[in-house]
Design an enzyme around this catalytic site. Structure first.
Site, short mmCIF file in Angstrom:
data_model
loop_
_atom_site.label_atom_id
_atom_site.label_comp_id
_atom_site.label_asym_id
_atom_site.label_seq_id
_atom_site.Cartn_x
_atom_site.Cartn_y
_atom_site.Cartn_z
N HIS A 74 0.84 -1.20 0.00
CA HIS A 74 0.00 0.00 0.00
C HIS A 74 0.88 1.25 0.00
O HIS A 74 2.11 1.18 0.12
CB HIS A 74 -0.93 -0.03 1.22
CG HIS A 74 -2.03 -1.02 1.07
ND1 HIS A 74 -2.98 -1.27 2.03
CD2 HIS A 74 -2.36 -1.84 0.03
CE1 HIS A 74 -3.82 -2.19 1.60
NE2 HIS A 74 -3.47 -2.55 0.40
N GLU B 96 1.24 3.71 2.20
CA GLU B 96 1.97 4.07 3.43
C GLU B 96 3.24 3.25 3.60
O GLU B 96 4.32 3.83 3.81
CB GLU B 96 1.06 3.91 4.66
CG GLU B 96 -0.28 4.63 4.58
CD GLU B 96 -1.39 3.78 3.98
OE1 GLU B 96 -1.15 3.15 2.93
OE2 GLU B 96 -2.48 3.74 4.54
N CYS C 151 -1.62 -1.49 7.39
CA CYS C 151 -0.75 -0.30 7.38
C CYS C 151 -0.65 0.34 8.76
O CYS C 151 0.38 0.93 9.09
CB CYS C 151 -1.26 0.72 6.37
SG CYS C 151 -1.10 0.13 4.68
N THR D 20 -22.99 0.51 -32.45
CA THR D 20 -21.68 1.18 -32.50
C THR D 20 -20.62 0.23 -33.01
O THR D 20 -19.74 0.61 -33.78
CB THR D 20 -21.30 1.72 -31.09
OG1 THR D 20 -22.34 2.59 -30.66
CG2 THR D 20 -19.98 2.45 -31.09
#
Ligand code: AOF
Ligand code: ZN
Length: 379
Positions: free
Chosen positions: A53, A55, A88, A200
């Site tokens: 992560h 931190e 963390c 489309t």
């Protein structure tokens, strides 16, 4: 003074967080700055899904002791252990951080305020809610997905000043200019999937990848096509290019049964994913489709379809945000993006909240959120 510094470093967290665009989904975009006495000691961000992560990355990047420092992070530090990386909060406490400043609480039910509580219980001063609205918008897809288990749906459309998305013959190249189209390619990096309909597909034979000078980081979003599979031509790029394994066709079982052997062979050979969905009054059941897509870890979808797809998403209230690119052209008779013969009174008009206006190289862009109750907010 303190508040201004908090804003400055949280803004820097947002900048760092965006370096994870295209690589961290289904996780949120998170950046982290560690500062002491006005000096930035270290920075980091969540770089890749499954990786450390923000931190711990910032802490690992530091070359000095972090004792007594302030840690800024746009998302509440996590505290749960039933996941891929260690919590963390533990690393933050071990490194003797004195103060933690965050923008948003983590709506993940495993965290949601508990990270803050653990930090405070350890004697760390914690401030929450700095630039909260900016943080919410940055991670709006993550917030909606973690709270509802359904992807965030963002419709984009380019219209003329008289509200048309194509001329009466169906010509639509181009309504918007290069700058506007580049913005859409930037969004393709941000979204897990891009969705169109069969019209489309046959009209444009698009690639739906990330180009126009944007670093795609090797990412090609999932490319979703809604429509009858037996009526699809498998020479289209979405089915035959090198990313055909990133193509998902949503179709009915009846249509699949009508597919020819040659169509079925192409599906298998090119590793195209098929999702079955029911139709009601001619429109796919989008609620069910979104749930099925969430099982493939698709947390966000950019809808780039035409009238029939946009009309279905609006009528079934299955969108969170629409960005209207309004381009300075008038074409008279043409195709609108929304049709509803039953809507005869202004009191029944579809309304939006939280509109924001942007000017992109002479194109006015209105970003508007669905008025069904703001699903992307965490409170
Ligand atoms: C943080 N800092 O940078 C991020 C957080 O499977 P894991 O271990 O990667 O955990 C994913 C969860 O952690 C995710 O759902 C969200 O709640 C939180 N993300 N938390 O403290 C970060 N990316
Ligand atoms: Zn964490």
């Amino acid at each position: 003074m303190e508040i201004n510094l908090d804003t400055k470093y949280i803004n820097r967290c947002f900048e760092l967080a965006q370096k994870g665009l295209g690589s961290v989904s289904p996780n949120p975009l998170v950046g982290c700055v560690i500062e002491r006495d006005g000096i930035v000691l270290s920075e980091g961000f969540h770089e890749i899904y499954g990786g450390p992560h923000a931190e711990p990355n910032a802490i690992a990047n530091a070359t000095v002791s972090l004792e007594g420092a302030t840690l800024y992070c746009n998302l509440e530090p996590c505290c749960h252990t039933n996941k891929q990386t260690p919590p963390c909060v533990k690393t933050i406490i071990e490194n003797k951080i004195k103060r933690v400043v965050i923008s948003n609480l983590d709506p993940n039910p495993n965290v949601s305020g508990n990270g803050v509580k653990i930090l405070r219980d350890a004697g760390i001063e914690v401030d929450v809610g700095i630039l909260e609205e900016v943080g919410k918008e940055l991670n709006e897809a993550f917030f909606k997905f973690i709270q509802t288990n359904k992807p965030f749906v963002h419709i984009k459309l380019a219209q003329t000043l008289d509200g048309k998305i194509a001329t009466s013959t169906g010509d639509s190249k181009w309504i918007s200019n290069d700058s506007a189209r580049k913005k859409v390619h930037e969004w393709r990096l941000k979204y897990d999937a891009v969705l169109i309909g069969r019209n489309t597909l046959s009209k444009d034979d698009p690639t739906l990848n990330i180009r126009m000078g944007i670093n795609s980081k090797g990412k090609v979003p999932f490319r979703i096509v809604l429509g009858s599979i037996d009526k699809m031509n498998f020479s289209y790029k979405l089915f035959s290019d090198e990313w055909s394994h990133r193509t998902i066709v949503v179709t009915t079982l009846d249509s699949y049964r009508l597919a020819t052997n040659s169509q079925l062979e192409q599906i298998e050979k090119n590793k195209i994913t098929i999702i079955f969905a029911d139709k009601q009054n001619g429109s796919f059941n989008l609620d069910d489709i979104l749930l099925q897509l969430s099982k493939l870890k698709i947390t966000s979808i950019l809808v780039e379809g035409g009238k029939s797809v946009i009309t279905s998403f609006i009528n079934q209230k299955q969108y969170d945000k629409i960005s209207f690119f309004i381009c300075p052209k008038i074409i008279g008779n043409g195709i609108s993006y929304y049709e509803n013969d039953d809507l005869t009174l202004m009191k029944d008009a579809i309304t939006f909240s939280e509109t924001r206006v942007e000017n992109i190289d002479n194109q006015v862009v209105i970003h508007a959120y669905s008025n069904k109750g703001n699903v992307c907010l965490q409170d």
